[in-house]
Scaffold this motif. Structure first.
Motif, PDB file in Angstrom:
ATOM      1  N   ASN A 165      -3.314  11.615   9.560  1.00 37.77           N
ATOM      2  CA  ASN A 165      -4.242  11.015   8.593  1.00 37.77           C
ATOM      3  C   ASN A 165      -4.311   9.494   8.710  1.00 37.77           C
ATOM      4  N   VAL A 166      -4.679   9.054   9.868  1.00 32.07           N
ATOM      5  CA  VAL A 166      -4.812   7.612  10.100  1.00 32.07           C
ATOM      6  C   VAL A 166      -6.199   7.338  10.686  1.00 32.07           C
ATOM      7  N   GLU A 167      -7.194   7.949  10.080  1.00 29.69           N
ATOM      8  CA  GLU A 167      -8.550   7.842  10.629  1.00 29.69           C
ATOM      9  C   GLU A 167      -9.035   6.397  10.733  1.00 29.69           C
ATOM     10  N   MET A 212      -1.039   9.002   6.249  1.00 30.27           N
ATOM     11  CA  MET A 212      -0.808   7.548   6.299  1.00 30.27           C
ATOM     12  C   MET A 212       0.526   7.228   5.630  1.00 30.27           C
ATOM     13  N   THR A 262     -15.658   5.843   8.457  1.00 27.16           N
ATOM     14  CA  THR A 262     -14.496   6.306   7.700  1.00 27.16           C
ATOM     15  C   THR A 262     -14.880   6.621   6.254  1.00 27.16           C
ATOM     16  N   TYR A 269      -4.919  12.998  -1.024  1.00 22.86           N
ATOM     17  CA  TYR A 269      -4.282  11.684  -0.842  1.00 22.86           C
ATOM     18  C   TYR A 269      -4.775  10.989   0.429  1.00 22.86           C
ATOM     19  N   ALA A 270      -4.819  11.762   1.525  1.00 14.28           N
ATOM     20  CA  ALA A 270      -5.184  11.159   2.807  1.00 14.28           C
ATOM     21  C   ALA A 270      -6.574  10.525   2.739  1.00 14.28           C
ATOM     22  N   ALA A 309      -6.660   7.512   0.523  1.00 14.33           N
ATOM     23  CA  ALA A 309      -6.018   6.357   1.173  1.00 14.33           C
ATOM     24  C   ALA A 309      -6.972   5.701   2.175  1.00 14.33           C
ATOM     25  N   GLU A 310      -7.682   6.514   2.940  1.00 17.18           N
ATOM     26  CA  GLU A 310      -8.635   5.944   3.905  1.00 17.18           C
ATOM     27  C   GLU A 310      -9.663   5.066   3.188  1.00 17.18           C
ATOM     28  N   PHE A 313       0.820  -1.209   0.000  1.00 22.83           N
ATOM     29  CA  PHE A 313       0.000   0.000   0.000  1.00 22.83           C
ATOM     30  C   PHE A 313       0.853   1.258   0.000  1.00 22.83           C
ATOM     31  N   ASN A 316     -14.851  10.451   4.590  1.00 27.68           N
ATOM     32  CA  ASN A 316     -13.833  10.732   3.585  1.00 27.68           C
ATOM     33  C   ASN A 316     -14.354  10.876   2.155  1.00 27.68           C
TER      34      ASN A 316
END
Lengths: 388, 388
Positions: free
Chosen positions: B209-211, B1, A223, A238-239, A242-243, A14, A227
């Motif tokens: 950014n690790v929700e 992330m 989530t 991006y963040a 990615a989520e 990832f 998002n």
């Protein structure tokens, strides 16, 4: 909680630039691959070139088969099987979204079978062998990159059917959120609905004492809900991309279903829609799922109230769980609308005339669903309720 | 992330009576096993007999090595390696909790090595090969049943050190919550703290950014917080035992750490406690973790406020995040007390006199932790703050 067995062997790779390592991961499993993909987007945005370069650098030979359409067709699968056999490939690399991956999985099982690969989808043959499959994911939605299932459409009769086998779980899935920057908003939103549906098909269960998987599911839904609007506003966030991408895999890799009975009737009903009208799977689900919820929620008001409260932050009215439950359904439907999805068949331009035929096809092997078992009449009512 | 690679290959076999299938699962990997276990509890409560019966029914030969103690000792590992070599076993079956599994993993890597297995733990040798390991889990706590790590104690010098390699991830983990019915409350509570600590070591991160992994972690913590008191009240509450057991694996299989920097300084500090004083790892963590939180929380008030709100349902005071953050730490500590855990070194009967030595040992390879880097002075302060 029910007894269960769970193993997810897919290696998730990832992050930024990871598609450039595809040759290295592929070379661990094969030396000659069938490179399978869809339309022109992977060529337009450079992913194709990066993949080819990486395969060549790793000394992996390849033959190509593009042209996979949404709701992947049996005819292309059959073509792929012929090609794979002729060329004696030993690996299938899918570069695309769920349709490409599902098509690749179909080729993987057809490779070792002398009959028509449709036999597996129709339940007339059992999967005992499959070529290994690898994935470069370009659309987070189907979860097929680490799932054991594949859905294919047979145009003759407009049948959409699925297979499930651990033999088709991909060996690796390369997931770079940057690749999803170019997805049109409609496709991003379809993906979000599909991911949510994968979670909700497991969430609405009759199995008691499933607190952990409930909470994991709620975490996954929240989530996506947080998002998706961010991504629609800024495609290159991006963040947020990615989520969504990471939830998409976990939504359908089996974890959220551990120890629970699952439902899957909304998917069954949607497959008839997209089988006949070729609508995007996510868009079909956005129409069918709320209609299904409205039809069944009284079966377990407590569960729907929990869903409303924990996922949608509805303040529960403990003296009126029915009201509470309805707020969750309402919010689900509103969210689908807000992200640009249709919530009625009318918005999908699907008329009433073939609903009966679809209801019959959806239930041709008996009632569907497990939270509430639905017979042909039930399915027809849900379709009718979804009309507008 | 952050970018990450993630793969969890352990097959989880979960539910009532599943230990009776251990022979079948073992036979897929080996024909002669070293059966490794701890004290008498597996014999007392019948698990041993069921395992033996199942191995014999599957035609699997076995040799036995019991006697693993909490904080498993290098000396027994060395004995195990000798025995495994002499008997040419091809598989190690751990029947027990984290200590037994960690000991089994140590034997698995020592089997192929001519030097002292401690070299791996001390960082002087690299793991390139290991016997396959399988698990019948009897204590949900360490998460070792599907993790890549092993912690072993060397009595000479009282060192507690760990290794990490995907080669030691167990092939299968059989998890029957019924087996945990006979766990004493103290051990159940130690397990709960250990599981929570595995989650929190990953939760308190500097990665933005690790929700999704935040939410999955919160879901995991809430499930432990809800179910531990139920189990302490009714040791045979299958549903609650099952929730705890399934969280325990997911807390430490790597999922919750995907894309995040992890901390692990509390574990480092605790290892010095239990290395010297042989206290239960979970009890040591119940003392160290809140002391660590109080020392570092100002580094990221927003994250600690989120923890307080989402995990402990603290109503946030947005104008006073420091207060909000402190409520979460307070509630964590109160919870540990409520479930019967010590929260001071005094309650563990650990005096002040060797704290300096422990602080030096904990940091002998440099500062520990990543959320906040801790040098010897910092660690000593945290130990001192934990005194009473």
């Amino acid at each position: 909680m029910q007894n269960f067995t769970y193993q997810n062997t897919t290696k998730i790779v990832f992050g930024k630039g990871k598609e450039e390592d595809v040759g290295e991961y592929t070379a661990k499993h094969g030396s000659k691959v069938l490179l399978h993909y869809g339309g022109g987007s992977i060529k337009k945005y450079g992913t194709y070139d990066k993949v080819i370069e990486s395969l060549e650098a790793a000394g992996v030979e390849y033959v190509e088969l593009g042209g996979v359409e949404p709701n992947p067709k049996l005819s292309l699968v059959q073509e792929g099987i012929e090609l794979a056999k002729e060329e004696s490939v030993d690996f299938i690399l899918a570069v695309g979204g769920g349709s490409v991956i599902d098509s690749a999985k179909a080729i993987a099982v057809g490779y070792f079978y002398d009959g028509d690969v449709w036999d597996f989808y129709y339940g007339d043959a059992e999967i005992t062998e499959a070529l290994p499959v690898g994935v470069v994911l370009t659309i987070p939605a189907a979860g097929s990159e680490s799932s054991t299932s594949s859905v294919v459409t047979k145009l003759d009769g407009m049948y959409k059917r699925s297979i499930d086998s651990k033999l088709i779980r991909p060996k690796f899935a390369i997931m770079n959120p940057e690749i999803t920057f170019t997805l049109p908003n409609y496709q991003t939103a379809c993906g979000a609905v599909d991911i949510m549906a994968h979670i909700m098909e497991r969430y609405f269960t009759n199995t008691d004492n499933v607190e952990y998987t409930d909470r994991l599911s709620e975490a996954s839904l929240k989530t996506i809900i947080n998002n998706t609007p961010k991504v629609l506003e800024n495609n290159e966030d991006y963040a947020a991309r990615a989520e969504i991408m990471w939830v998409g895999s976990n939504a359908h890799n089996g974890l959220l279903g551990t120890g629970r009975e699952e439902d899957w009737s909304s998917h069954g009903m949607e497959h008839e829609l997209s089988g006949i009208y070729d609508v995007a799977h996510g868009a079909g689900l956005a129409v069918v799922f709320p209609a299904w919820m409205n039809y069944v929620y009284q079966h377990d008001l407590e569960r729907f109230a929990q869903f409303a409260h924990r996922v949608w932050d509805v303040d529960p009215d403990f003296k009126d769980l029915e009201w509470t439950a309805r707020q969750g359904i309402k919010k689900t439907k509103e969210f689908f609308s807000q992200i640009g999805m249709p919530v009625t068949l009318k918005e999908l331009d699907i008329p009433a005339k073939r609903l009966e035929e679809m209801a019959e096809k959806a239930t041709e092997n008996g009632p569907i669903g497990s939270f509430v078992e639905l017979d042909t009449e039930d399915v027809l009512t849900i379709y009718n309720n979804a009309l507008e």
